[in-house]
Design a protein around this motif. Structure first.
Motif, PDB file in Angstrom:
ATOM      1  N   ILE A  61       8.292   3.185  19.388  1.00 48.74           N
ATOM      2  CA  ILE A  61       8.363   2.255  18.266  1.00 48.74           C
ATOM      3  C   ILE A  61       9.035   2.963  17.094  1.00 48.74           C
ATOM      4  CG2 ILE A  61       7.030   0.885  16.629  1.00 48.74           C
ATOM      5  CD1 ILE A  61       4.963   0.526  18.874  1.00 48.74           C
ATOM      6  N   ASP A  62      10.175   2.445  16.683  1.00 48.86           N
ATOM      7  CA  ASP A  62      10.945   3.003  15.579  1.00 48.86           C
ATOM      8  C   ASP A  62      10.334   2.497  14.269  1.00 48.86           C
ATOM      9  OD1 ASP A  62      13.027   3.108  13.475  1.00 48.86           O
ATOM     10  OD2 ASP A  62      14.323   3.817  15.100  1.00 48.86           O
ATOM     11  N   ARG A  63       9.908   3.433  13.415  1.00 45.01           N
ATOM     12  CA  ARG A  63       9.239   3.072  12.168  1.00 45.01           C
ATOM     13  C   ARG A  63      10.127   2.218  11.266  1.00 45.01           C
ATOM     14  NH1 ARG A  63       9.401   5.362   7.332  1.00 45.01           N
ATOM     15  NH2 ARG A  63      10.400   7.237   8.095  1.00 45.01           N
ATOM     16  N   LYS A  64      11.417   2.527  11.204  1.00 44.63           N
ATOM     17  CA  LYS A  64      12.326   1.763  10.340  1.00 44.63           C
ATOM     18  C   LYS A  64      12.548   0.355  10.889  1.00 44.63           C
ATOM     19  CE  LYS A  64      14.561   5.713   8.291  1.00 44.63           C
ATOM     20  NZ  LYS A  64      15.789   6.453   8.072  1.00 44.63           N
ATOM     21  N   VAL A  65      12.546   0.217  12.204  1.00 42.76           N
ATOM     22  CA  VAL A  65      12.686  -1.110  12.816  1.00 42.76           C
ATOM     23  C   VAL A  65      11.437  -1.934  12.529  1.00 42.76           C
ATOM     24  CG1 VAL A  65      12.884  -2.374  14.992  1.00 42.76           C
ATOM     25  CG2 VAL A  65      14.294  -0.345  14.595  1.00 42.76           C
ATOM     26  N   SER A  66      10.257  -1.317  12.687  1.00 44.44           N
ATOM     27  CA  SER A  66       9.019  -2.076  12.440  1.00 44.44           C
ATOM     28  C   SER A  66       8.902  -2.473  10.967  1.00 44.44           C
ATOM     29  CB  SER A  66       7.786  -1.306  12.914  1.00 44.44           C
ATOM     30  OG  SER A  66       7.597  -0.125  12.191  1.00 44.44           O
ATOM     31  N   THR A  67       9.417  -1.642  10.068  1.00 46.59           N
ATOM     32  CA  THR A  67       9.429  -2.005   8.649  1.00 46.59           C
ATOM     33  C   THR A  67      10.352  -3.197   8.411  1.00 46.59           C
ATOM     34  OG1 THR A  67       8.968   0.272   8.019  1.00 46.59           O
ATOM     35  CG2 THR A  67       9.901  -1.153   6.314  1.00 46.59           C
ATOM     36  N   TYR A  68      11.534  -3.160   9.026  1.00 50.34           N
ATOM     37  CA  TYR A  68      12.496  -4.267   8.929  1.00 50.34           C
ATOM     38  C   TYR A  68      11.877  -5.562   9.448  1.00 50.34           C
ATOM     39  CZ  TYR A  68      16.600  -7.006  10.522  1.00 50.34           C
ATOM     40  OH  TYR A  68      17.512  -7.994  10.778  1.00 50.34           O
ATOM     41  N   LEU A  69      11.199  -5.478  10.599  1.00 46.48           N
ATOM     42  CA  LEU A  69      10.611  -6.670  11.220  1.00 46.48           C
ATOM     43  C   LEU A  69       9.329  -7.124  10.522  1.00 46.48           C
ATOM     44  CD1 LEU A  69      11.190  -5.754  14.956  1.00 46.48           C
ATOM     45  CD2 LEU A  69      12.319  -7.577  13.662  1.00 46.48           C
ATOM     46  N   ARG A  70       8.619  -6.201   9.911  1.00 44.04           N
ATOM     47  CA  ARG A  70       7.345  -6.533   9.267  1.00 44.04           C
ATOM     48  C   ARG A  70       7.544  -7.592   8.185  1.00 44.04           C
ATOM     49  NH1 ARG A  70       2.419  -4.157   7.125  1.00 44.04           N
ATOM     50  NH2 ARG A  70       1.423  -5.970   6.226  1.00 44.04           N
ATOM     51  N   ARG A  72       9.891  -9.815   7.938  1.00 38.72           N
ATOM     52  CA  ARG A  72      10.224 -11.095   8.568  1.00 38.72           C
ATOM     53  C   ARG A  72       8.990 -11.720   9.216  1.00 38.72           C
ATOM     54  NH1 ARG A  72      14.116  -8.083   7.543  1.00 38.72           N
ATOM     55  NH2 ARG A  72      16.265  -8.769   7.384  1.00 38.72           N
ATOM     56  N   ALA A  73       8.139 -10.898   9.813  1.00 39.90           N
ATOM     57  CA  ALA A  73       6.915 -11.405  10.444  1.00 39.90           C
ATOM     58  C   ALA A  73       5.934 -11.929   9.392  1.00 39.90           C
ATOM     59  CB  ALA A  73       6.267 -10.307  11.282  1.00 39.90           C
ATOM     60  N   ASP A  74       5.828 -11.229   8.266  1.00 36.80           N
ATOM     61  CA  ASP A  74       4.958 -11.718   7.181  1.00 36.80           C
ATOM     62  C   ASP A  74       5.425 -13.087   6.700  1.00 36.80           C
ATOM     63  OD1 ASP A  74       3.222  -9.544   7.147  1.00 36.80           O
ATOM     64  OD2 ASP A  74       4.401  -8.455   5.651  1.00 36.80           O
ATOM     65  N   ALA A  76       7.186 -15.233   8.478  1.00 40.03           N
ATOM     66  CA  ALA A  76       6.959 -16.186   9.570  1.00 40.03           C
ATOM     67  C   ALA A  76       5.519 -16.693   9.541  1.00 40.03           C
ATOM     68  CB  ALA A  76       7.268 -15.534  10.918  1.00 40.03           C
ATOM     69  N   GLY A  77       4.582 -15.834   9.163  1.00 40.99           N
ATOM     70  CA  GLY A  77       3.186 -16.252   9.052  1.00 40.99           C
ATOM     71  C   GLY A  77       2.977 -17.311   7.988  1.00 40.99           C
ATOM     72  N   GLN A  78       3.855 -17.353   7.007  1.00 39.13           N
ATOM     73  CA  GLN A  78       3.762 -18.352   5.935  1.00 39.13           C
ATOM     74  C   GLN A  78       4.228 -19.728   6.391  1.00 39.13           C
ATOM     75  OE1 GLN A  78       2.486 -17.384   2.866  1.00 39.13           O
ATOM     76  NE2 GLN A  78       2.163 -15.426   3.902  1.00 39.13           N
ATOM     77  N   THR A  79       4.958 -19.799   7.519  1.00 42.52           N
ATOM     78  CA  THR A  79       5.529 -21.069   7.960  1.00 42.52           C
ATOM     79  C   THR A  79       4.562 -21.909   8.798  1.00 42.52           C
ATOM     80  OG1 THR A  79       6.480 -20.122   9.976  1.00 42.52           O
ATOM     81  CG2 THR A  79       7.853 -20.070   7.980  1.00 42.52           C
ATOM     82  N   PHE A  80       3.441 -21.334   9.224  1.00 45.42           N
ATOM     83  CA  PHE A  80       2.464 -22.110   9.994  1.00 45.42           C
ATOM     84  C   PHE A  80       1.802 -23.137   9.085  1.00 45.42           C
ATOM     85  CE2 PHE A  80       2.608 -18.079  12.396  1.00 45.42           C
ATOM     86  CZ  PHE A  80       2.866 -18.571  13.663  1.00 45.42           C
ATOM     87  N   SER A  81       1.304 -24.218   9.683  1.00 47.57           N
ATOM     88  CA  SER A  81       0.643 -25.251   8.875  1.00 47.57           C
ATOM     89  C   SER A  81      -0.546 -24.650   8.128  1.00 47.57           C
ATOM     90  CB  SER A  81       0.204 -26.424   9.740  1.00 47.57           C
ATOM     91  OG  SER A  81      -0.648 -25.991  10.770  1.00 47.57           O
ATOM     92  N   LYS A  82      -1.261 -23.733   8.765  1.00 48.35           N
ATOM     93  CA  LYS A  82      -2.289 -22.947   8.081  1.00 48.35           C
ATOM     94  C   LYS A  82      -1.769 -21.513   8.071  1.00 48.35           C
ATOM     95  CE  LYS A  82      -7.013 -21.469   8.074  1.00 48.35           C
ATOM     96  NZ  LYS A  82      -7.732 -20.537   8.890  1.00 48.35           N
ATOM     97  N   VAL A  83      -1.528 -20.969   6.890  1.00 43.92           N
ATOM     98  CA  VAL A  83      -0.917 -19.647   6.751  1.00 43.92           C
ATOM     99  C   VAL A  83      -1.712 -18.614   7.549  1.00 43.92           C
ATOM    100  CG1 VAL A  83      -0.371 -17.830   5.090  1.00 43.92           C
ATOM    101  CG2 VAL A  83       0.021 -20.217   4.502  1.00 43.92           C
ATOM    102  N   LYS A  84      -0.972 -17.761   8.293  1.00 44.31           N
ATOM    103  CA  LYS A  84      -1.597 -16.726   9.116  1.00 44.31           C
ATOM    104  C   LYS A  84      -1.083 -15.357   8.698  1.00 44.31           C
ATOM    105  CE  LYS A  84      -1.917 -19.733  13.149  1.00 44.31           C
ATOM    106  NZ  LYS A  84      -1.543 -19.897  14.553  1.00 44.31           N
ATOM    107  N   GLN A  85      -1.963 -14.387   8.759  1.00 43.89           N
ATOM    108  CA  GLN A  85      -1.598 -13.018   8.432  1.00 43.89           C
ATOM    109  C   GLN A  85      -1.032 -12.338   9.673  1.00 43.89           C
ATOM    110  OE1 GLN A  85      -4.796 -10.651   6.809  1.00 43.89           O
ATOM    111  NE2 GLN A  85      -3.884  -8.774   7.610  1.00 43.89           N
ATOM    112  N   PHE A  86       0.055 -11.597   9.510  1.00 43.76           N
ATOM    113  CA  PHE A  86       0.649 -10.843  10.604  1.00 43.76           C
ATOM    114  C   PHE A  86      -0.163  -9.580  10.819  1.00 43.76           C
ATOM    115  CE2 PHE A  86       3.758  -7.484  11.794  1.00 43.76           C
ATOM    116  CZ  PHE A  86       3.981  -7.904  13.086  1.00 43.76           C
ATOM    117  N   ASP A  87      -0.599  -9.354  12.067  1.00 39.68           N
ATOM    118  CA  ASP A  87      -1.452  -8.210  12.372  1.00 39.68           C
ATOM    119  C   ASP A  87      -0.749  -7.079  13.100  1.00 39.68           C
ATOM    120  OD1 ASP A  87      -3.682  -9.352  11.195  1.00 39.68           O
ATOM    121  OD2 ASP A  87      -4.363 -10.293  13.042  1.00 39.68           O
ATOM    122  N   GLY A  88       0.392  -7.337  13.715  1.00 36.50           N
ATOM    123  CA  GLY A  88       1.087  -6.286  14.457  1.00 36.50           C
ATOM    124  C   GLY A  88       1.736  -6.863  15.699  1.00 36.50           C
TER     125      GLY A  88
END
Length: 183
Positions: A61-70, A72-74, A76-88
């Motif tokens: 797992i590349d730390r810089k890649v996970s930071t880049y994706l984190r 975007r994932a956060d 994406a969690g805002q787009t659900f009808s009920k906001v969800k927290q990204f856990d990993g």
């Protein structure tokens, strides 16, 4: 060191992740521990035959890649009808999907999403659900693979590890000792 740039073809040793978002769960009896495993709903895909994945690194797992994706994932969690927290991510090597020990085999296809940041994802990939599997059976198959041969990369754990490393550096310890004298 620069962030890993993924090639067009997915390598067999690449770390492939499925995003995990918090889900409210019913609690059992008082004092009973919460369920800590992977749940089936993490692998259900209702938007079509493509199951969305992230390419997290060439061999680890590349730390810089996970930071880049984190970020975007956060979002994406805002787009659900009920906001969800990204856990990993639930993470497995690509070969565990492409050369699955039990059929069907699920080759990972690189499918970068171009767009304006943060709606882009250079590390996007997917597997196709075979016509012989219902969405439910596909979710069961993916859950089996990720649970049996993978691991969970928690975002809290990664951040805590970096903070622990920083706090344990000798120079930081020295500065903390100086400040403690004056408190």
């Amino acid at each position: 060191m620069a962030r890993w740039i993924p090639p067009n073809n997915v390598g067999m040793n690449e770390q492939i992740g499925r995003r995990l978002f918090e889900e409210p769960m019913l609690r059992g009896a008082a004092g009973q521990p919460n369920f800590s495993g992977l749940r089936l709903n993490h692998f259900e895909e209702t938007r079509g035959n493509e199951v969305s994945l992230d390419r997290l690194g060439a061999t680890g797992i590349d730390r810089k890649v996970s930071t880049y994706l984190r970020h975007r994932a956060d979002l994406a969690g805002q787009t659900f009808s009920k906001v969800k927290q990204f856990d990993g991510w639930a993470v497995v090597p690509a070969k565990e999907l492409a050369e699955a020990r039990k059929d069907p085999k699920l080759p990972v296809t690189s499918s970068p999403i171009s767009g304006v940041e943060p709606n882009d994802n250079a590390y996007h990939a997917h597997v196709l659900r075979p016509n012989t599997l219902s969405p439910y059976l596909m979710a069961l198959h993916l859950k089996h693979i990720f649970t049996s041969y993978g691991k969970v990369h928690s975002v809290e754990t990664a951040e805590a590890t970096r903070l622990d490393r920083l706090l344990n550096m000798p120079i930081v310890q020295g500065l903390l000792n100086v400040f403690r004298r004056y408190l």
